[in-house]
Design a protein around this motif. Structure first.
Motif, mmCIF file in Angstrom:
data_model
loop_
_atom_site.group_PDB
_atom_site.id
_atom_site.type_symbol
_atom_site.label_atom_id
_atom_site.label_comp_id
_atom_site.label_asym_id
_atom_site.label_seq_id
_atom_site.Cartn_x
_atom_site.Cartn_y
_atom_site.Cartn_z
ATOM 1 N N PRO A 97 -0.946 9.661 9.685
ATOM 2 C CA PRO A 97 -2.321 9.695 9.184
ATOM 3 C C PRO A 97 -3.023 10.980 9.585
ATOM 4 O O PRO A 97 -2.441 11.830 10.278
ATOM 5 N N GLU A 98 -4.288 11.097 9.200
ATOM 6 C CA GLU A 98 -5.088 12.250 9.614
ATOM 7 C C GLU A 98 -5.223 12.231 11.134
ATOM 8 O O GLU A 98 -5.072 11.187 11.771
ATOM 9 N N TYR A 99 -5.530 13.408 11.722
ATOM 10 C CA TYR A 99 -5.440 13.554 13.176
ATOM 11 C C TYR A 99 -6.362 12.597 13.920
ATOM 12 O O TYR A 99 -5.981 12.017 14.945
ATOM 13 N N GLU A 100 -7.588 12.390 13.425
ATOM 14 C CA GLU A 100 -8.536 11.537 14.122
ATOM 15 C C GLU A 100 -7.987 10.118 14.251
ATOM 16 O O GLU A 100 -8.055 9.507 15.326
ATOM 17 N N LEU A 101 -7.430 9.588 13.167
ATOM 18 C CA LEU A 101 -6.860 8.246 13.198
ATOM 19 C C LEU A 101 -5.643 8.205 14.115
ATOM 20 O O LEU A 101 -5.443 7.238 14.868
ATOM 21 N N ASP A 102 -4.826 9.231 14.057
ATOM 22 C CA ASP A 102 -3.649 9.323 14.935
ATOM 23 C C ASP A 102 -4.071 9.315 16.397
ATOM 24 O O ASP A 102 -3.483 8.622 17.239
ATOM 25 N N PHE A 103 -5.126 10.072 16.716
ATOM 26 C CA PHE A 103 -5.612 10.140 18.092
ATOM 27 C C PHE A 103 -6.048 8.767 18.595
ATOM 28 O O PHE A 103 -5.668 8.325 19.688
ATOM 29 N N TYR A 104 -6.866 8.076 17.779
ATOM 30 C CA TYR A 104 -7.373 6.769 18.225
ATOM 31 C C TYR A 104 -6.247 5.742 18.318
ATOM 32 O O TYR A 104 -6.284 4.861 19.189
ATOM 33 N N LEU B 218 0.814 -1.211 0.000
ATOM 34 C CA LEU B 218 0.000 0.000 0.000
ATOM 35 C C LEU B 218 0.854 1.270 0.000
ATOM 36 O O LEU B 218 1.950 1.305 0.546
ATOM 37 N N LYS B 219 0.264 2.303 -0.607
ATOM 38 C CA LYS B 219 0.840 3.642 -0.538
ATOM 39 C C LYS B 219 0.010 4.467 0.438
ATOM 40 O O LYS B 219 -1.090 4.063 0.848
ATOM 41 N N LYS B 220 0.524 5.634 0.796
ATOM 42 C CA LYS B 220 -0.226 6.483 1.714
ATOM 43 C C LYS B 220 -1.585 6.852 1.122
ATOM 44 O O LYS B 220 -2.592 6.922 1.827
ATOM 45 N N SER B 221 -1.640 7.060 -0.196
ATOM 46 C CA SER B 221 -2.903 7.410 -0.852
ATOM 47 C C SER B 221 -3.909 6.268 -0.814
ATOM 48 O O SER B 221 -5.102 6.464 -1.014
ATOM 49 N N ASP B 222 -3.436 5.053 -0.567
ATOM 50 C CA ASP B 222 -4.336 3.903 -0.443
ATOM 51 C C ASP B 222 -4.929 3.783 0.957
ATOM 52 O O ASP B 222 -5.682 2.843 1.224
ATOM 53 N N GLY B 223 -4.577 4.683 1.837
ATOM 54 C CA GLY B 223 -5.051 4.594 3.219
ATOM 55 C C GLY B 223 -4.237 3.614 4.027
ATOM 56 O O GLY B 223 -4.790 2.824 4.809
ATOM 57 N N LYS B 224 -2.938 3.637 3.856
ATOM 58 C CA LYS B 224 -2.052 2.682 4.523
ATOM 59 C C LYS B 224 -2.186 2.769 6.044
ATOM 60 O O LYS B 224 -2.236 1.749 6.738
ATOM 61 N N GLY B 225 -2.249 3.998 6.571
ATOM 62 C CA GLY B 225 -2.373 4.171 8.016
ATOM 63 C C GLY B 225 -3.647 3.559 8.550
ATOM 64 O O GLY B 225 -3.662 2.950 9.636
ATOM 65 N N ARG B 226 -4.732 3.682 7.812
ATOM 66 C CA ARG B 226 -6.014 3.106 8.229
ATOM 67 C C ARG B 226 -5.930 1.585 8.289
ATOM 68 O O ARG B 226 -6.456 0.959 9.224
ATOM 69 N N ILE B 227 -5.273 0.980 7.293
ATOM 70 C CA ILE B 227 -5.139 -0.478 7.290
ATOM 71 C C ILE B 227 -4.289 -0.935 8.460
ATOM 72 O O ILE B 227 -4.604 -1.931 9.128
ATOM 73 N N TYR B 228 -3.188 -0.216 8.755
ATOM 74 C CA TYR B 228 -2.391 -0.529 9.933
ATOM 75 C C TYR B 228 -3.261 -0.486 11.195
ATOM 76 O O TYR B 228 -3.154 -1.342 12.081
#
Length: 857
Positions: free
Chosen positions: A250-257, A212-222
């Protein structure tokens, strides 16, 4: 005419190039031109359309971080309408590539985009056909594999799961590139998420993550991988993936959780670790950027405390979560739900649990996971609390009934005094709180800091407000607010305004339906009036308790699926009410529960087979195939019933009766059998005397309490008795002096001696032996509370009846001296029997009998 400045040879070159770019040609110039034009024009814009559609779908999805996030947001028709323009444009642009650039290498890719456009517009059938077409026609393996990877998701969302597995199995054998592998792994993970298979879901996500690339939502999958590992109990793996999520920026909301959940899965081995984890939570709370996430932080702090066994601390944090929730109904509802679960499972505070479930259902969105089950439990808890309160109230009333009047009034007075003192303290506390709030508001307006004050701390104030609303409800600021109809002790914030405790029992003193602001002496009188002093009132109270235990056991068993609690409740029912009419069903359910729990079931089985062998429950235990066999017999009995009822309507009672008897002897007992038996009783009503008809109806009702036609039988019995009463009023109690009619022989004996079967058998045996050519019929009847009787019918007149009477006495058919009962024998006409049976006046008829039958004999 050519422009004079354009050289002739240049024009010839340009014309030759354009001719070579025809879509029908396959030369290098043509391919280069169409590949370039297709890719950077129509295909480029079509691909942008799909990208916009994906952004719209992701942007409208409401992430529920309390559950494992979904790989793909759900798509519905309303959402699909919002990007209809992009879908149409994508199909249009992709079609241009197919039509105008036939020899371009982007044709197959354009078909893939058309397939995706149809998928996102929920046109699954055409999407499937499009992807299949690419797989069949394309000469490029990479494009074929990509189309099949998208086909896998289409089959999953179209709920053709076997086809999805077939696609997956096929691609496992193929050598696919990274792009296709990435899509396939994500789509396979999506399939397993739909199936609820977290283990296989995380396996595929772990394979997809490096591609995955960052544009694929890599942080979300992690993050999703971290959630799954946490759910599966692999905290160290979860910690690592949450850390990877944060590192992906990732975006702040995902980072927070991710940071919030890292605290949950941190290994805690020492008290210092606990302090560090709590410090981490407080740090998150104090961060201004997390203001909108405070409700979630408090919720996770509660979960953390629950894992440490600190229930009180968890409840406090959950209430703070509720108070901190403003626009986030999903989190507010979840916090209410968690409080309800704790109150029910850990604290057994069922009424509180019910009210918090009420608030949870009100706050949660309908797409919340397991919403229907939550709503079902909320509805069940309403009935559950009703049964619990019924048992508590009636037991409390019965306990008070056992005391003398002075003790009762002392207890009521003590309760009213305690209540008054409690209200007085609460009023004082609320007045002080109101003054502090007003003071804090004035200080806030003047710019004076108050962070060190309780009422200057928003979190503390929120907790206080929640606690107030839990105790007193959401009340308007008005005079005499304490006299609201909402009772104290159980109303959470945002609970529906009409919710209140149905019963309040304090120290054995019941309050139900009382006027809360009535004078103390009036309330004491009201409470006293509810106490069941008479035997009849006590019987009614015990009946309510018995029924409540039965319903409560069924709620535990069928609705809440709590087998142990169901078994304990049913056991209490049978112990306290050994003659319960529900005993056969309860014994059967105890037998089933025991089998599921792996406990001893023989005692329930043996008791059911011994005491209630003819019930459906006993037959289900004795014959596991009873249901199937009775179903087949049922269909046969329905045919018999139809024909027998037709004969009954035509007045051919003998033929109808014979048909019924034949069927009852031929087929086993089923749920339809009572209908045939009732029809047989209706024939008795047409051919025999009214008293035998009423007796058989009474016996039918006793033997078939659970049949759906028993209420109808009761209606028939009531109607017959009412008719007999009217006739009695017309005839009075005077017996008819007309003897040239059918007669009965009556043998009266005391009831409650256990003589019914023995006496009727002896009389019947005597008749079979001495009157073989006569068609005498022997029946049992109940006269009243003191006497039962055996009736012999079939005497054509007075002479025959008197002769039978004399022979019966002479032969001493019944050895009366050994029976410990009084006996009376007489003969009676059919008309006079109706009068006698209605009046129940045995002495009056014995006088009539002696005058007209025995004198002169």
């Amino acid at each position: 005419m050519l422009h004079p400045k354009i050289p002739f040879f240049a024009c010839i070159t340009l014309l030759s190039f354009l001719a070579g770019c025809s879509a029908e040609r396959n030369n290098v110039i043509s391919k280069t031109y169409h590949n370039t034009t297709a890719r950077y024009n129509a295909y480029f814009y079509a691909k942008n359309d799909i990208r916009e559609v994906k952004d719209i779908v992701r942007g409208t999805y409401d992430n529920d971080y309390n559950r494992v996030l979904k790989i793909y947001p759900e798509i519905d028709s309303v959402l699909a309408d919002s990007y209809k323009e992009q879908i149409e444009d994508c199909i249009k642009k992709s079609s241009l590539v197919v039509q105008r650039h036939k020899n371009s290498k982007w044709v197959d890719d354009s078909y893939v985009l058309i397939g995706l456009a149809r998928f996102y517009s929920l046109d699954y059938v055409n999407a499937i056909e499009t992807f299949k077409y690419v797989n069949t026609k394309s000469e490029d393996d990479n494009t074929r594999h990509l189309a099949l990877a998208h086909l896998h998701r289409t089959f999953t969302d179209y709920e053709e799961y076997n086809n999805a597995i077939a696609v997956s199995d096929y691609l496992k054998k193929e050598k696919i590139n990274k792009e296709s592998a990435k899509v396939l792994y994500l789509n396979q993970a999506h399939y397993y998420q739909v199936q609820g298979d977290l283990d296989n879901m995380v396996r595929n996500l772990v394979k997809a993550a490096p591609l995955l690339k960052k544009s694929d939502g890599k942080g979300r999958i992690y993050f999703i991988i971290g959630q799954i590992y946490q759910d599966l109990g692999f905290d160290s793996e979860a910690y690592n993936y949450y850390k990877k999520c944060i590192a992906s920026n990732p975006e702040y909301e995902l980072d927070f959780y991710a940071r919030l959940y890292m605290a949950q899965v941190t290994e805690l081995g020492k008290s210092s670790d606990l302090r560090a984890a709590r410090k981490h939570f407080k740090k998150l709370l104090s961060d201004r950027k997390n203001k909108e996430f405070k409700d979630k932080i408090y919720y996770e702090m509660a979960e953390f405390e629950l894992r440490q066994g600190n229930i009180d601390g968890a409840l406090d944090y959950l209430k703070s979560s509720v108070a901190s929730s403003t626009d986030n109904n999903r989190q507010k509802g979840q916090s209410y739900l968690r409080i309800g679960q704790i109150e029910y499972d850990s604290l057994a505070q069922y009424e509180l649990a019910k009210l918090y479930y009420d608030s949870a259902v009100k706050a949660l969105p309908t797409d919340f996971e397991n919403y229907e089950k939550i709503k079902q439990r909320q509805e069940v808890l309403a009935d559950f609390v009703t049964q619990i309160n019924t048992i508590q109230l009636q037991d409390s009333l019965l306990e008070l009934a056992s005391l003398d009047s002075v003790s009762i009034m002392n207890r009521i007075d003590d309760y009213l005094a305690q209540e008054a003192e409690k209200k007085k303290k609460e009023e004082k506390r609320q007045e002080q709180a109101q003054k502090r709030r007003q003071f804090d508001l004035r200080n806030s307006d003047s710019g004076i800091g108050a962070t060190s004050w309780y009422f200057g701390n928003p979190s503390a104030v929120a907790m206080g407000q929640t606690e107030f609303q839990r105790i007193w409800g959401d009340r308007a600021l008005e005079d005499n607010w304490r006299l609201s109809s909402v009772q104290s002790g159980a109303v959470p914030q945002d609970a529906p305004s009409d919710v209140a405790t149905n019963v309040d029992i304090v120290d054995g003193v019941p309050e139900e339906g009382l006027v809360q602001d009535a004078p103390a002496e009036n309330r004491a009188a009201q409470m006293y009036s509810q106490i069941p002093f008479s035997e009849e009132a006590k019987g009614m109270a015990l009946g309510k308790i018995e029924e409540a235990y039965y319903k409560l056991g069924n709620i535990y068993y069928f609705n809440l699926e709590e087998l142990k609690n169901a078994s304990e409740t049913f056991d209490k029912l049978l112990t306290r009410f050994p003659e319960s009419t529900n005993e056969p069903e309860v014994l059967y359910q105890m037998y089933l529960i025991g089998k599921e729990l792996g406990t001893d079931t023989e005692k329930y089985k043996n008791e059911l087979l011994t005491k209630y062998p003819n019930t459906t429950y006993a037959k289900l235990i004795a014959n596991p195939n009873y249901t199937e066999e009775s179903t087949a017999a049922n269909e046969q009995l329905k045919i018999v019933y139809k024909d027998a009822y037709a004969l009954f309507r035509e007045g051919d009672y003998a033929a109808s009766n014979n048909m019924i008897d034949s069927a009852l002897n031929k087929f086993p007992e089923t749920v339809f059998t009572p209908r045939l038996r009732l029809l047989k009783i209706l024939i008795v009503g047409k051919t025999e005397n009214i008293n035998l008809y009423q007796y058989q109806l009474s016996e039918f009702i006793k033997k078939n309490p659970d049949s759906d036609i028993t209420p109808y039988a009761q209606e028939l019995l009531d109607a017959s008795k009412n008719f007999q009463k009217k006739q009695q009023r017309l005839l009075g109690t005077k017996y008819v002096e007309y003897f040239e009619q059918e007669h009965y022989f009556i043998f009266v004996y005391e009831s409650g001696k256990g003589l019914a079967d023995e006496l009727s058998s002896q009389v019947e045996a005597y008749n079979d032996n001495q009157y073989t050519e006569s068609e005498l019929k022997t029946s049992n009847l109940i006269l009243d509370d003191r006497y039962d009787m055996v009736m012999v019918a079939g005497f054509t007149g007075k002479v025959d009846a008197q002769k039978y009477y004399n022979q019966f006495i002479k032969n001493k058919v019944i050895f009366e001296d050994s029976k410990n009962s009084k006996f009376y024998k007489f003969v009676i006409t059919k008309d006079n029997f109706n009068i006698f049976y209605q009046s129940k006046d045995l002495d009056a008829y014995l006088g009539f009998f002696n005058k007209y039958y025995t004198n002169g004999l």
